[in-house]
Design a protein around this motif. Structure first.
Motif, PDB file in Angstrom:
ATOM      1  N   TRP A 257      43.286  39.447  26.807  1.00  0.00           N
ATOM      2  CA  TRP A 257      44.322  39.252  27.785  1.00  0.00           C
ATOM      3  C   TRP A 257      43.761  40.001  29.200  1.00  0.00           C
ATOM      4  CZ3 TRP A 257      47.056  43.020  30.798  1.00  0.00           C
ATOM      5  CH2 TRP A 257      48.177  42.469  31.776  1.00  0.00           C
ATOM      6  N   ALA A 258      43.052  40.930  29.187  1.00  0.00           N
ATOM      7  CA  ALA A 258      42.226  41.671  30.415  1.00  0.00           C
ATOM      8  C   ALA A 258      41.274  40.576  30.768  1.00  0.00           C
ATOM      9  CB  ALA A 258      41.769  42.839  30.132  1.00  0.00           C
ATOM     10  N   LYS A 259      40.602  39.992  30.080  1.00  0.00           N
ATOM     11  CA  LYS A 259      39.317  39.057  30.686  1.00  0.00           C
ATOM     12  C   LYS A 259      39.965  37.970  31.448  1.00  0.00           C
ATOM     13  CE  LYS A 259      36.150  39.847  26.861  1.00  0.00           C
ATOM     14  NZ  LYS A 259      36.586  41.203  26.230  1.00  0.00           N
TER      15      LYS A 259
ATOM     16  N   LEU B 150      39.033  31.757  33.093  1.00  0.00           N
ATOM     17  CA  LEU B 150      37.885  31.366  32.260  1.00  0.00           C
ATOM     18  C   LEU B 150      36.596  31.204  32.667  1.00  0.00           C
ATOM     19  CD1 LEU B 150      39.447  27.663  31.273  1.00  0.00           C
ATOM     20  CD2 LEU B 150      38.908  29.571  29.705  1.00  0.00           C
ATOM     21  N   ASP B 151      36.305  31.819  33.982  1.00  0.00           N
ATOM     22  CA  ASP B 151      35.266  32.119  34.569  1.00  0.00           C
ATOM     23  C   ASP B 151      34.398  33.229  33.516  1.00  0.00           C
ATOM     24  OD1 ASP B 151      35.323  29.978  36.610  1.00  0.00           O
ATOM     25  OD2 ASP B 151      36.060  31.642  37.979  1.00  0.00           O
ATOM     26  N   TRP B 152      35.280  33.992  32.828  1.00  0.00           N
ATOM     27  CA  TRP B 152      34.564  35.041  32.130  1.00  0.00           C
ATOM     28  C   TRP B 152      33.893  34.295  31.040  1.00  0.00           C
ATOM     29  CZ3 TRP B 152      33.917  36.701  27.108  1.00  0.00           C
ATOM     30  CH2 TRP B 152      33.506  37.971  26.838  1.00  0.00           C
ATOM     31  N   ALA B 153      34.177  33.322  30.389  1.00  0.00           N
ATOM     32  CA  ALA B 153      33.462  32.583  29.356  1.00  0.00           C
ATOM     33  C   ALA B 153      32.373  31.765  29.854  1.00  0.00           C
ATOM     34  CB  ALA B 153      34.577  31.753  28.609  1.00  0.00           C
ATOM     35  N   THR B 154      32.547  31.284  31.111  1.00  0.00           N
ATOM     36  CA  THR B 154      31.354  30.409  31.650  1.00  0.00           C
ATOM     37  C   THR B 154      30.450  31.079  32.556  1.00  0.00           C
ATOM     38  OG1 THR B 154      32.813  29.674  33.427  1.00  0.00           O
ATOM     39  CG2 THR B 154      32.915  28.285  31.487  1.00  0.00           C
TER      40      THR B 154
ATOM     41  N   HIS C 175      22.028  28.229  26.471  1.00  0.00           N
ATOM     42  CA  HIS C 175      23.308  27.908  26.409  1.00  0.00           C
ATOM     43  C   HIS C 175      24.083  29.060  25.246  1.00  0.00           C
ATOM     44  CE1 HIS C 175      23.145  24.731  28.901  1.00  0.00           C
ATOM     45  NE2 HIS C 175      22.306  24.004  28.048  1.00  0.00           N
ATOM     46  N   LEU C 176      23.282  29.532  24.346  1.00  0.00           N
ATOM     47  CA  LEU C 176      23.727  30.580  23.289  1.00  0.00           C
ATOM     48  C   LEU C 176      24.649  31.588  23.699  1.00  0.00           C
ATOM     49  CD1 LEU C 176      23.828  31.255  20.295  1.00  0.00           C
ATOM     50  CD2 LEU C 176      21.943  32.476  20.581  1.00  0.00           C
ATOM     51  N   LEU C 177      24.507  32.223  24.925  1.00  0.00           N
ATOM     52  CA  LEU C 177      25.326  33.266  25.522  1.00  0.00           C
ATOM     53  C   LEU C 177      26.494  32.698  25.982  1.00  0.00           C
ATOM     54  CD1 LEU C 177      22.709  35.387  27.436  1.00  0.00           C
ATOM     55  CD2 LEU C 177      23.379  35.792  25.108  1.00  0.00           C
ATOM     56  N   ILE C 178      26.689  31.435  26.446  1.00  0.00           N
ATOM     57  CA  ILE C 178      27.922  30.852  26.914  1.00  0.00           C
ATOM     58  C   ILE C 178      28.888  30.558  25.701  1.00  0.00           C
ATOM     59  CG2 ILE C 178      29.006  28.958  27.990  1.00  0.00           C
ATOM     60  CD1 ILE C 178      27.809  30.966  29.924  1.00  0.00           C
TER      61      ILE C 178
ATOM     62  N   LEU D 217      36.016  35.447  22.887  1.00  0.00           N
ATOM     63  CA  LEU D 217      37.370  35.219  23.423  1.00  0.00           C
ATOM     64  C   LEU D 217      38.503  34.628  22.112  1.00  0.00           C
ATOM     65  CD1 LEU D 217      37.329  33.557  26.897  1.00  0.00           C
ATOM     66  CD2 LEU D 217      38.640  35.720  26.244  1.00  0.00           C
ATOM     67  N   ALA D 218      37.656  33.717  21.482  1.00  0.00           N
ATOM     68  CA  ALA D 218      38.449  33.022  20.317  1.00  0.00           C
ATOM     69  C   ALA D 218      38.611  34.345  19.268  1.00  0.00           C
ATOM     70  CB  ALA D 218      37.705  31.921  19.699  1.00  0.00           C
ATOM     71  N   PHE D 219      37.769  35.170  19.063  1.00  0.00           N
ATOM     72  CA  PHE D 219      37.961  36.026  18.103  1.00  0.00           C
ATOM     73  C   PHE D 219      38.985  36.800  18.120  1.00  0.00           C
ATOM     74  CE2 PHE D 219      35.790  40.276  18.155  1.00  0.00           C
ATOM     75  CZ  PHE D 219      36.260  40.683  17.109  1.00  0.00           C
ATOM     76  N   GLU D 220      39.078  37.484  19.663  1.00  0.00           N
ATOM     77  CA  GLU D 220      39.909  38.580  20.203  1.00  0.00           C
ATOM     78  C   GLU D 220      41.420  37.685  20.313  1.00  0.00           C
ATOM     79  OE1 GLU D 220      37.006  41.364  22.805  1.00  0.00           O
ATOM     80  OE2 GLU D 220      38.281  39.416  23.872  1.00  0.00           O
ATOM     81  N   LEU D 221      41.521  36.522  20.493  1.00  0.00           N
ATOM     82  CA  LEU D 221      42.883  36.098  20.635  1.00  0.00           C
ATOM     83  C   LEU D 221      43.552  35.813  19.138  1.00  0.00           C
ATOM     84  CD1 LEU D 221      42.362  33.444  23.334  1.00  0.00           C
ATOM     85  CD2 LEU D 221      43.792  35.692  23.409  1.00  0.00           C
ATOM     86  N   LEU D 222      42.450  35.585  18.286  1.00  0.00           N
ATOM     87  CA  LEU D 222      42.899  35.035  16.726  1.00  0.00           C
ATOM     88  C   LEU D 222      43.022  36.421  15.847  1.00  0.00           C
ATOM     89  CD1 LEU D 222      40.941  31.812  16.230  1.00  0.00           C
ATOM     90  CD2 LEU D 222      43.419  32.092  16.692  1.00  0.00           C
TER      91      LEU D 222
END
Length: 302
Positions: free
Chosen positions: A161-163, A169-173, A197-200, A207-212
């Motif tokens: 949520w903080a991200k 979404l700029d955090w992820a990209t 692209h592995l870091l992206i 993000l997916a792991f934290e949300l789920l």
């Protein structure tokens, strides 16, 4: 809902978790956060206490105050790890460690890896007495472990949520992991960073792991343990690549594990007993080992 919050667990699990938590508090003082004692060397006007420190209010740290907290907390945490006086020692350790954390986090940087540990310290005194190896189930102990588990998962979910709150979404990209690798990356991280692209992909995965992460509460027991194992593997990779350990969070996360099955004292006693037991001769059968060798049979007489 109340039944889920107070789901009974073996008292042996509570005792093992309590010992682990209080031993970590003692280790934290001398291994992970000894730098807190140096905070008092800076001018007092640089101390900007957290909100809770302003509401209570708490005094500006001095060398005498921080030194007294350090030594009292070190001794009392080791005593609390034995399981004696769980309420008196437990509440005292929580109060002292809470103040230790306020001093640590009131100079501009606040870590979020200690939420679960602080909740565990606040909840453990309510669990009452618990003995290692005791299979008797306790709802009070189950509540203490459950609220710690909730705090652990909230650490993940609220981090996502903080991200989104500060970066979207700029955090992820963006280049979050790339900057972390430049600042404190290891040789392994340098190798990973070379993969296009592995870091992206990794940032989207985080993000997916934290949300789920709250889904761990609805999984069957076997899958729940496997998921907690994945959580630990995530932090292992984090340590191996950008040297961030989340040690207090990892200790709090053991609230998910069947710790009553881990009994190092019993194992040590069994090992010493086996080493002290004399071995039977290799060529002796069970009967000869007990009765001795049979007498020799001489030649038959006519």
């Amino acid at each position: 809902m109340s039944g889920w919050l107070t789901e009974a667990v073996p008292r042996g699990r509570v005792a093992a978790f309590r010992t682990l938590v209080y031993l970590f508090v003692a280790a934290d003082l001398v291994v992970f956060t000894p730098w807190v004692r140096t905070r008092v060397d800076v001018p007092g006007e640089l101390y900007h206490p957290l909100l809770i420190g302003r509401l209570l209010p708490l005094p500006t740290p001095t060398p005498a105050l921080v030194g007294a907290i350090f030594w009292a907390l070190l001794v009392l945490a080791l005593l609390a790890a034995t399981g004696r006086a769980p309420r008196l020692l437990g509440w005292t350790v929580f109060a002292l460690y809470f103040e230790w954390m306020i001093v640590a986090m009131s100079y501009g940087k606040v870590d979020h890896d200690r939420v679960g540990l602080l909740v565990a310290l606040a909840a453990l005194p309510t669990a009452g007495r618990a003995r290692h190896g005791d299979p008797t189930r306790t709802e009070a102990g189950g509540w203490a472990l459950r609220v710690t588990q909730i705090a652990v998962i909230c650490t993940y979910f609220l981090a996502a949520w903080a991200k989104f709150r500060f970066g979207g979404l700029d955090w992820a990209t963006g280049s979050v992991l790339a900057r972390a690798i430049i600042r404190r990356g290891t040789d392994l991280a340098d190798l990973i960073a070379q993969v296009p692209h592995l870091l992206i992909v990794a940032q989207f995965g985080i993000l997916a792991f934290e949300l789920l992460s709250p889904a761990v509460f609805v999984l069957p027991a076997r899958w729940r343990l496997a998921t907690v194992g994945f959580f630990y593997s995530f932090h292992l990779v984090t340590v191996a690549t950008i040297t961030i350990s989340f040690a207090p969070h990892l200790v709090a996360m053991t609230s998910f594990l069947p710790l009553e099955k881990v009994r190092p004292v019993v194992w040590a006693r069994q090992l010493l007993a086996r080493r002290g037991r004399p071995a039977a001769p290799d060529d002796a059968s069970p009967s000869t080992a007990l009765t001795g060798p049979e007498p020799a049979v001489g030649p038959a007489t006519p």
